[in-house]
Design a protein around this motif. Structure first.
Motif, PDB file in Angstrom:
ATOM      1  N   ARG A  11       8.593 -13.240 -35.102  1.00 17.54           N
ATOM      2  CA  ARG A  11       7.771 -12.455 -36.372  1.00 17.54           C
ATOM      3  C   ARG A  11       6.738 -12.565 -37.012  1.00 17.54           C
ATOM      4  O   ARG A  11       5.138 -12.350 -37.346  1.00 17.54           O
ATOM      5  N   SER A  12       6.777 -14.152 -37.861  1.00 20.53           N
ATOM      6  CA  SER A  12       5.457 -14.891 -38.027  1.00 20.53           C
ATOM      7  C   SER A  12       4.062 -15.123 -37.023  1.00 20.53           C
ATOM      8  O   SER A  12       3.285 -15.228 -37.515  1.00 20.53           O
ATOM      9  N   TYR A  13       4.254 -15.191 -35.858  1.00 14.47           N
ATOM     10  CA  TYR A  13       3.184 -14.779 -34.968  1.00 14.47           C
ATOM     11  C   TYR A  13       2.077 -13.565 -34.713  1.00 14.47           C
ATOM     12  O   TYR A  13       1.704 -13.534 -34.502  1.00 14.47           O
ATOM     13  N   TYR A  14       3.211 -11.815 -35.014  1.00 15.26           N
ATOM     14  CA  TYR A  14       2.222 -10.882 -35.168  1.00 15.26           C
ATOM     15  C   TYR A  14       2.128 -10.698 -36.309  1.00 15.26           C
ATOM     16  O   TYR A  14       2.379 -10.658 -37.360  1.00 15.26           O
ATOM     17  N   THR A  15       0.819  -9.672 -36.308  1.00 14.73           N
ATOM     18  CA  THR A  15       0.401  -9.375 -37.662  1.00 14.73           C
ATOM     19  C   THR A  15       1.190  -7.794 -37.905  1.00 14.73           C
ATOM     20  O   THR A  15       1.108  -6.876 -38.847  1.00 14.73           O
ATOM     21  N   LEU A  16       1.128  -7.393 -37.021  1.00 13.15           N
ATOM     22  CA  LEU A  16       2.112  -5.868 -36.976  1.00 13.15           C
ATOM     23  C   LEU A  16       3.275  -5.772 -35.454  1.00 13.15           C
ATOM     24  O   LEU A  16       2.722  -6.141 -34.807  1.00 13.15           O
ATOM     25  N   ILE A  17       4.012  -5.563 -35.941  1.00  9.98           N
ATOM     26  CA  ILE A  17       6.077  -5.192 -35.013  1.00  9.98           C
ATOM     27  C   ILE A  17       6.457  -3.622 -34.551  1.00  9.98           C
ATOM     28  O   ILE A  17       6.471  -3.466 -36.067  1.00  9.98           O
ATOM     29  N   TRP A  18       6.107  -2.767 -33.837  1.00 13.91           N
ATOM     30  CA  TRP A  18       6.616  -1.717 -34.182  1.00 13.91           C
ATOM     31  C   TRP A  18       7.141  -0.930 -32.661  1.00 13.91           C
ATOM     32  O   TRP A  18       7.060  -1.701 -31.595  1.00 13.91           O
ATOM     33  N   TRP A  19       8.226  -0.651 -33.109  1.00 17.31           N
ATOM     34  CA  TRP A  19       9.652  -0.400 -31.924  1.00 17.31           C
ATOM     35  C   TRP A  19       9.569   1.146 -32.068  1.00 17.31           C
ATOM     36  O   TRP A  19       9.168   2.244 -32.651  1.00 17.31           O
ATOM     37  N   ILE A  20       8.893   1.111 -30.710  1.00 17.42           N
ATOM     38  CA  ILE A  20       8.480   2.507 -29.869  1.00 17.42           C
ATOM     39  C   ILE A  20      10.194   3.262 -29.307  1.00 17.42           C
ATOM     40  O   ILE A  20      10.593   2.205 -28.054  1.00 17.42           O
ATOM     41  N   ASN A  21      10.874   4.319 -29.412  1.00 18.51           N
ATOM     42  CA  ASN A  21      11.724   5.655 -29.061  1.00 18.51           C
ATOM     43  C   ASN A  21      10.570   5.949 -27.339  1.00 18.51           C
ATOM     44  O   ASN A  21       9.623   5.942 -27.258  1.00 18.51           O
ATOM     45  N   ALA A  22      11.194   5.200 -26.064  1.00 18.98           N
ATOM     46  CA  ALA A  22      10.007   5.219 -24.769  1.00 18.98           C
ATOM     47  C   ALA A  22      10.477   5.807 -24.002  1.00 18.98           C
ATOM     48  O   ALA A  22      10.135   5.862 -22.720  1.00 18.98           O
ATOM     49  N   ALA A  23      11.713   6.903 -24.125  1.00 14.86           N
ATOM     50  CA  ALA A  23      12.190   7.266 -22.973  1.00 14.86           C
ATOM     51  C   ALA A  23      11.891   8.676 -22.519  1.00 14.86           C
ATOM     52  O   ALA A  23      11.969   9.212 -21.252  1.00 14.86           O
ATOM     53  N   SER A  24      10.573   9.129 -23.087  1.00 11.90           N
ATOM     54  CA  SER A  24       9.506  10.204 -22.714  1.00 11.90           C
ATOM     55  C   SER A  24       8.059  10.116 -23.535  1.00 11.90           C
ATOM     56  O   SER A  24       8.219   9.447 -24.700  1.00 11.90           O
ATOM     57  N   PRO A  25       7.519  10.191 -22.718  1.00 13.08           N
ATOM     58  CA  PRO A  25       6.555  10.533 -23.357  1.00 13.08           C
ATOM     59  C   PRO A  25       5.780  10.814 -24.710  1.00 13.08           C
ATOM     60  O   PRO A  25       5.423  10.783 -25.823  1.00 13.08           O
ATOM     61  N   ASP A  26       6.925  11.916 -24.747  1.00 13.78           N
ATOM     62  CA  ASP A  26       7.264  13.070 -26.491  1.00 13.78           C
ATOM     63  C   ASP A  26       7.895  12.023 -26.944  1.00 13.78           C
ATOM     64  O   ASP A  26       7.084  11.687 -28.587  1.00 13.78           O
ATOM     65  N   GLU A  27       9.240  10.854 -26.910  1.00 15.00           N
ATOM     66  CA  GLU A  27       9.115  10.082 -27.885  1.00 15.00           C
ATOM     67  C   GLU A  27       7.996   8.630 -28.238  1.00 15.00           C
ATOM     68  O   GLU A  27       7.946   8.681 -29.374  1.00 15.00           O
ATOM     69  N   ILE A  28       7.285   8.883 -26.948  1.00 16.46           N
ATOM     70  CA  ILE A  28       6.382   7.513 -27.384  1.00 16.46           C
ATOM     71  C   ILE A  28       5.441   7.986 -28.335  1.00 16.46           C
ATOM     72  O   ILE A  28       5.130   7.254 -29.487  1.00 16.46           O
ATOM     73  N   GLU A  29       5.222   9.082 -28.331  1.00 18.73           N
ATOM     74  CA  GLU A  29       3.450  10.007 -29.213  1.00 18.73           C
ATOM     75  C   GLU A  29       4.809   9.828 -30.705  1.00 18.73           C
ATOM     76  O   GLU A  29       4.097   9.746 -31.228  1.00 18.73           O
ATOM     77  N   THR A  30       5.843  10.681 -30.763  1.00 21.32           N
ATOM     78  CA  THR A  30       5.763  10.113 -32.115  1.00 21.32           C
ATOM     79  C   THR A  30       5.907   8.788 -33.201  1.00 21.32           C
ATOM     80  O   THR A  30       5.991   9.145 -33.851  1.00 21.32           O
ATOM     81  N   SER A  31       6.362   8.637 -32.457  1.00 23.05           N
ATOM     82  CA  SER A  31       6.917   6.358 -32.401  1.00 23.05           C
ATOM     83  C   SER A  31       4.915   5.996 -32.928  1.00 23.05           C
ATOM     84  O   SER A  31       5.084   5.925 -33.742  1.00 23.05           O
ATOM     85  N   LEU A  32       4.774   7.064 -32.590  1.00 27.11           N
ATOM     86  CA  LEU A  32       3.126   6.555 -32.268  1.00 27.11           C
ATOM     87  C   LEU A  32       2.249   7.089 -33.836  1.00 27.11           C
ATOM     88  O   LEU A  32       2.213   6.512 -34.786  1.00 27.11           O
ATOM     89  N   THR A  33       3.357   8.148 -33.930  1.00 22.62           N
ATOM     90  CA  THR A  33       2.571   9.441 -35.675  1.00 22.62           C
ATOM     91  C   THR A  33       3.781   8.266 -36.407  1.00 22.62           C
ATOM     92  O   THR A  33       2.801   8.625 -37.373  1.00 22.62           O
ATOM     93  N   GLU A  34       4.423   7.733 -36.208  1.00 22.39           N
ATOM     94  CA  GLU A  34       5.706   7.206 -37.594  1.00 22.39           C
ATOM     95  C   GLU A  34       4.383   6.069 -37.910  1.00 22.39           C
ATOM     96  O   GLU A  34       4.237   5.241 -38.738  1.00 22.39           O
ATOM     97  N   LEU A  35       3.466   5.019 -36.986  1.00 16.93           N
ATOM     98  CA  LEU A  35       2.563   4.405 -37.326  1.00 16.93           C
ATOM     99  C   LEU A  35       1.772   4.954 -37.863  1.00 16.93           C
ATOM    100  O   LEU A  35       1.735   3.838 -39.581  1.00 16.93           O
ATOM    101  N   THR A  36       1.389   6.083 -37.394  1.00 17.38           N
ATOM    102  CA  THR A  36       0.176   6.368 -38.422  1.00 17.38           C
ATOM    103  C   THR A  36       0.178   6.617 -39.792  1.00 17.38           C
ATOM    104  O   THR A  36      -0.066   6.659 -40.621  1.00 17.38           O
ATOM    105  N   THR A  37       1.530   7.076 -39.648  1.00 20.03           N
ATOM    106  CA  THR A  37       2.054   7.002 -41.410  1.00 20.03           C
ATOM    107  C   THR A  37       2.706   6.320 -42.014  1.00 20.03           C
ATOM    108  O   THR A  37       2.331   6.093 -43.210  1.00 20.03           O
ATOM    109  N   ALA A  38       2.886   5.470 -41.378  1.00 23.56           N
ATOM    110  CA  ALA A  38       3.314   3.622 -42.180  1.00 23.56           C
ATOM    111  C   ALA A  38       1.354   2.850 -43.014  1.00 23.56           C
ATOM    112  O   ALA A  38       1.676   3.028 -43.780  1.00 23.56           O
ATOM    113  N   LEU A  39       0.319   3.242 -41.995  1.00 23.05           N
ATOM    114  CA  LEU A  39      -0.648   3.266 -42.595  1.00 23.05           C
ATOM    115  C   LEU A  39      -1.299   3.296 -43.175  1.00 23.05           C
ATOM    116  O   LEU A  39      -2.129   3.213 -44.056  1.00 23.05           O
TER     117      LEU A  39
END
Length: 812
Positions: free
Chosen positions: A110-138
Motif C-alpha cells: 500500500r505504501s508504494y502507491y499514491t492511490l489504489i482503486w478496486w474496479i468491478n470489471a465483469a463488463s464495460p459498464d461496471e468498469i465505468e461505474t467504478s471509475l465514476t466512484e473514483l471521480t466522486t472520491a476525488l
C-alpha cells in the motif's frame, strides 16, 4: 434509433457501413455521448489524491501464497521498484482465491502507491461505474452534478496525469474490455483477476493460481474456526481430512470455516459427514462447483431453519449482477429494512456474501449453483425461480417512476448491469412483459450512448420473448430480429448479422409485402451488411432496388429516400465508380440541407461523405475545407467524442496526409486512435481502422520502426475479429506486406502479397480496384527480388512514387 411502446423493444432502423466511421447513412445513427464540461477539462491535473486514497475491501486472511505474491510483485515492477508501467493478470478457477491474492498484494504494498482503486470489471459498464466512484472520491462537489460520461472521462484524465497508482480489475470476463485503460493509461500498475486463461495481450504477464497445499489449507481452516484457541491433535487430523474432502479449494475452506464458526456445536468430523450425505444431490458442474454446492447445501439447510429471510435474500441475489447490489433491491415495500439488514448480516457472517453496509457482492460460483434447479426442490415454483421472481420485481420496482417524474439517468446506470444479467440468465419459457420492456429501454439508452454492441444480451432476450408470445413473424418480432442483427453488425460479427438480416427480410416480404416501409428498411440494412463484408456484387443491386422503391413509395425527399441515395453513392464509391458516386453525393447533400437543415447529423454525414469522394478523386482543394467544416460542426452538435466526430477527425487526418502534411496528420491520427480505444474499445472495427491509418502515416513519414509493429498488431486483430478474408483484413495484409517491401524484407513481403492477391481475386473479383492494387504491388516486389538475384543482367525496378499500399481506409 426510434422507439415504440411495445415489448418488442427499440425500433432500430439500422445504419449502414459508414454510419459510425466513414459514414454511410442507413436508417439510424447513434446519439450523443456525454461531453466533459470545459471547466472540468483542466481540473484532473490539479487535483491530488490524499495519502492512502483507496476503496480496497478489508484485508482477508491469505495463507500459503508467499511465492505467488512475490511473483506478482516481479510482474508489476518488471523486477525493479522503479518501474511504473506494468500490467499483470491472475487467472484460475472460480473460488481459487484470485481476488484474495489481489487484495493481499494491494494491502502489503500500500505504501508504494499514491492511490489504489478496486474496479468491478465483469463488463464495460461496471468498469465505468467504478471509475465514476473514483471521480466522486476525488472531486465530490463536482461529481454530484456531473453526468456519468463526464465522470468517467474525468477519472481517465486524472489517471493519465498522475503517477504511481494501482488499478485492480476484479473478475474480468473479457480481457478486451481492459484495452481502453491498459492501452492508454501508462502512469501506474494494472492488475486483473479473471477465470479466463486466454485472450490476454502479450504486454500483460499472467499468473496461474492453483489450489492451496494441504498444509496451508489445514492451517487456514484451523485459524478461521478455532481463532485464538489451539486445536487438539485430533482436531488437526479432522481438519486435514476435511480440507482434503474440499479439494483444498480456498473458497470452500472459508465457507466451511464460516459455518463451523457460527455453529460451534458441530464438530469437524460431523460436518465432513454431512458433506458426504450431500454429494449425490448437488448440481452438475465442474469439480469446484460441485465442491462449493456441497458446502452451501449444508449452510443453506441450517439457514433455512434459523433465518429463512436470509435464504430468500441469497436466492434473489443469485439472479442479479454479482457486484454492487444495493440493499434497496432486497427491500420490498412491505419489508422491514432492519429485517433485511439482519438477513444480510447473517449471510455475511456465513461468508455467503460480502457486505459494504450499502451494497452486497456475491461470488459468481454461489450464483451459478443457486440458479441451478435441484431435484429435491419441492416448492412450486421451485426455490431458484422464486428468487428469480423477487429479483425481477425488485428491479422493476426501482424502474417505476413516481407520478409526473422520470427515472433519473443515474438510476438507469446503476440498474442496467442487473438488467443485462437478468437478460443473459433468462430461464427457458420464462416471460415477463414489463421486464422485456425494461430490456428494450436499457438497450435503447446504450445504443444512444454509442454502446450498441453491449445491447446484444438485452436484444437476444427481447427477441426470445417476442418469438414466444407474439410468434415468429409478428411485425414486432421482425423488428426485434432486425435490432439484434444490427447489434451483431455493430460488434463486427457479420457471420451472425447477415443470416439474421436475410431471414428477417424474407419474413418482412412475406408478412408486410415487398414495398412496405419496414421491408424497405430491412432490404437497405441487408445491403449495408453485404457492403460491410465487401460483397458489392450483392450490395449495389439491392441498394438500387431499395432506392427505386423508396422514391416510388415514400417520395423523392423523404429522409429514408435520402438515406438510400447516400448509401448507393457510397457503394458506387467503394466500387471505384466515382463518376456515378460524386454527382449522387452532391445531389443528396443539397437535399439534406434543404430538408433536414445545415447542422442535422444526417446533413453532416452527407457533407463528410462528399468530402471523402472528392478526396478519392484527388480533389483535395474541395475535400479538406469540407472535412474541416464537417468536423467543426460535429464537435459543436454531437460532442467531442461522439463516434461520428471521431470519424470526421480521422478523415481530416487522412486528407492532410494525402496533401503531404504529415505534421498535422500524425498528431490528429494519434489523438483519434486514443479516443477510439476509449470509446469503442480496442478491437472494434473502427478502432482497428484507426490503428491501420496511423501505421500508414508512420510509414509515409519513414518511421517503419513504429509502423510495422502497428500493422502486425492490426492484422492479427482483424483476422480474429473480422475473419481471414474480410476486405479490411486483406487491406491489413497488403499494408503489412508493403511495409516489409519498403524495408527490403522481400522474403516476408512477397508471400504475403501473393496470399493477398489470391484472396482478393476470389473475394472481390479480378478487376476490383483493390485487386489491381495487389497485382501491381506483387509485380513491383517480384521485380525488386529479380534485381537482387541478378544484379549484373536485370534492370533495377524503378521505385514507385509511393510504397505499394492501399490508400488508408476510412472507418467501417
Amino acid at each position: 434509433m426510434t422507439t415504440d411502446d411495445t415489448a418488442a423493444g427499440p425500433r432500430i432502423k439500422a445504419a449502414g457501413k459508414r454510419t459510425i466511421g466513414a459514414q454511410r447513412i442507413r436508417d439510424a445513427y447513434t446519439g450523443d455521448l456525454h461531453v466533459l464540461p470545459a471547466e472540468a477539462l483542466h481540473a484532473p491535473d490539479k487535483v491530488t489524491a490524499a495519502p492512502g486514497t483507496s476503496n480496497l475491501p478489508p484485508a482477508t486472511l491469505c495463507l500459503g501464497r508467499d511465492e505467488e505474491l512475490s511473483q506478482l510483485r516481479r510482474i508489476l515492477t518488471g523486477g525493479g521498484e522503479g518501474a511504473i508501467t506494468q500490467s499483470g493478470a491472475v487467472h484460475g478457477l472460480g473460488g481459487i482465491g484470485k481476488s484474495t491474492l489481489a487484495q493481499r498484494y494491494a494491502h502489503r504494498h500500500r505504501s508504494y502507491y499514491t492511490l489504489i482503486w478496486w474496479i468491478n470489471a465483469a463488463s464495460p459498464d461496471e468498469i465505468e461505474t467504478s471509475l465514476t466512484e473514483l471521480t466522486t472520491a476525488l472531486v465530490p462537489d463536482w461529481a454530484t452534478s456531473a453526468e456519468r460520461g463526464a465522470q468517467v472521462s474525468w477519472a481517465r484524465q486524472w489517471l493519465a496525469w498522475h503517477q504511481g497508482w494501482l488499478l485492480i480489475y476484479d473478475n474480468v470476463e473479457d480481457p478486451a474490455d481492459l484495452a481502453p485503460y491498459t492501452g492508454a493509461l501508462h502512469q501506474g500498475h494494472h492488475l486483473a483477476t479473471s477465470r479466463r486463461t486466454t485472450g490476454w495481450p502479450d504486454s500483460a504477464a499472467t499468473l496461474c493460481l492453483g489450489n492451496l497445499s494441504t498444509d496451508d489449507a489445514t492451517t487456514l481452516l484451523c485459524q478461521l474456526v478455532f481463532k485464538d484457541t489451539r486445536p487438539t491433535p485430533q482436531q488437526k487430523v479432522n481438519a486435514r481430512a476435511l480440507v482434503a474432502e474440499l479439494g483444498c479449494l480456498p473458497l470452500a475452506v472459508k465457507q466451511a470455516s464460516a459455518y463451523l464458526a457460527q455453529n460451534q456445536g458441530v464438530s469437524l468430523d460431523a460436518y465432513r459427514r454431512r458433506l458426504g450425505t450431500k454429494l449425490d444431490r448437488t448440481a452438475h458442474g465442474i469439480d469446484a462447483e460441485r465442491t462449493i454446492a456441497r458446502v452451501w447445501n449444508v449452510t443453506l439447510q441450517t439457514l433455512e431453519a434459523e433465518h429463512p429471510l436470509a435464504v430468500e435474500v441469497l436466492h434473489t441475489a443469485a439472479w442479479l449482477a454479482p457486484d454492487d447490489i444495493p440493499h434497496t433491491l432486497f427491500t420490498p415495500a412491505d419489508a422491514d429494512p432492519d429485517d433485511i439488514a439482519e438477513a444480510i448480516g447473517t449471510l455475511a457472517a456465513y461468508s455467503m456474501v460480502t457486505d459494504t453496509g450499502t451494497t452486497v457482492t456475491v461470488h459468481r460460483l454461489v450464483q451459478t449453483v443457486l440458479r441451478t434447479p435441484k431435484p429435491a426442490d419441492h416448492p412450486q415454483p421451485p426455490r431458484h425461480l422464486q428468487g428469480r421472481d423477487r429479483a425481477e420485481q425488485a428491479v422493476l420496482h426501482h424502474l417505476t417512476p413516481l407520478p409526473g417524474q422520470d427515472i433519473p439517468d443515474r438510476q438507469w446506470d446503476t440498474l442496467t448491469p442487473h438488467l443485462v444479467t437478468l437478460a443473459a440468465t433468462t430461464p427457458p419459457g420464462h416471460h415477463n412483459p414489463r421486464l422485456t420492456a425494461a430490456y428494450a429501454t436499457a438497450a435503447n439508452r446504450l445504443h444512444y450512448q454509442g454502446h450498441t454492441a453491449r445491447t446484444i444480451p438485452l436484444l437476444q432476450a427481447t427477441l426470445a420473448q417476442c418469438e414466444q408470445i407474439l410468434g415468429d413473424t409478428h411485425p414486432k418480432t421482425l423488428r426485434s430480429r432486425n435490432n439484434l442483427a444490427y447489434a451483431y453488425e455493430s460488434a463486427g460479427d457479420l457471420e451472425r448479422a447477415i443470416p439474421l438480416y436475410e431471414a428477417t427480410l424474407a419474413q418482412y416480404e412475406q408478412v408486410l409485402g415487398d414495398t412496405h416501409p419496414d421491408t424497405l428498411t430491412s432490404r437497405n440494412n441487408l445491403a449495408g451488411a453485404y457492403e460491410s463484408a465487401g460483397d458489392l456484387e450483392r450490395a449495389i443491386p439491392l441498394y438500387e432496388a431499395t432506392l427505386a422503391q423508396r422514391e416510388q413509395v415514400l417520395g423523392d425527399t423523404h429522409p429514408d429516400t435520402l438515406t438510400s441515395r447516400n448509401n448507393l453513392a457510397g457503394a458506387y464509391e467503394s466500387a471505384g465508380d466515382l463518376e456515378r458516386a460524386i454527382p449522387l453525393y452532391e445531389a443528396t447533400l443539397a437535399q439534406y440541407e434543404q430538408i433536414q437543415g445545415d447542422t442535422h447529423p444526417d446533413t453532416l454525414t452527407s457533407r463528410n461523405n462528399l468530402a471523402y469522394a472528392y478526396q478519392s478523386a484527388g480533389d483535395l482543394e474541395r475535400a479538406i475545407p469540407l472535412y474541416e467544416a464537417a468536423l467543426a460542426q460535429r464537435e459543436q452538435v454531437l460532442g467531442d467524442t461522439h463516434p461520428d466526430t471521431l470519424s470526421s477527425r480521422n478523415n481530416l487526418a487522412a486528407a492532410y496526409q494525402s496533401a503531404g502534411d504529415l505534421e498535422r496528420a500524425i498528431p490528429l491520427y494519434e489523438a483519434t486512435l486514443a479516443q477510439y480505444e476509449q470509446i469503442q474499445g480496442d478491437t472494434h472495427p473502427d478502432t482497428l481502422t484507426s490503428r491501420n491509418n496511423l501505421a500508414y502515416a508512420y510509414q509515409s513519414a519513414g518511421d517503419l520502426e513504429r509502423a510495422i509493429p502497428l500493422y502486425e498488431a492490426t492484422l492479427a486483430q482483424r483476422e480474429q475479429v473480422l475473419g481471414d478474408t474480410h476486405p479490411d483484413t486483406l487491406s491489413s495484409r497488403n499494408n503489412l506486406a508493403a511495409a516489409y517491401y519498403t524495408v527490403g524484407d522481400l522474403g516476408r513481403a512477397i508471400p504475403l502479397l501473393q496470399a493477398t492477391l489470391a484472396q482478393r481475386e476470389q473475394i472481390q473479383g479480378d478487376t476490383h480496384p483493390d485487386t489491381l492494387t495487389s497485382r501491381n504491388n506483387l509485380t513491383l516486389a517480384r521485380r525488386a527480388a529479380a534485381a537482387v538475384q541478378q544484379p549484373d543482367t536485370a534492370t533495377p525496378a524503378t521505385a514507385p512514387d509511393h510504397p505499394p499500399s492501399d490508400t488508408p481506409e476510412q472507418p467501417v
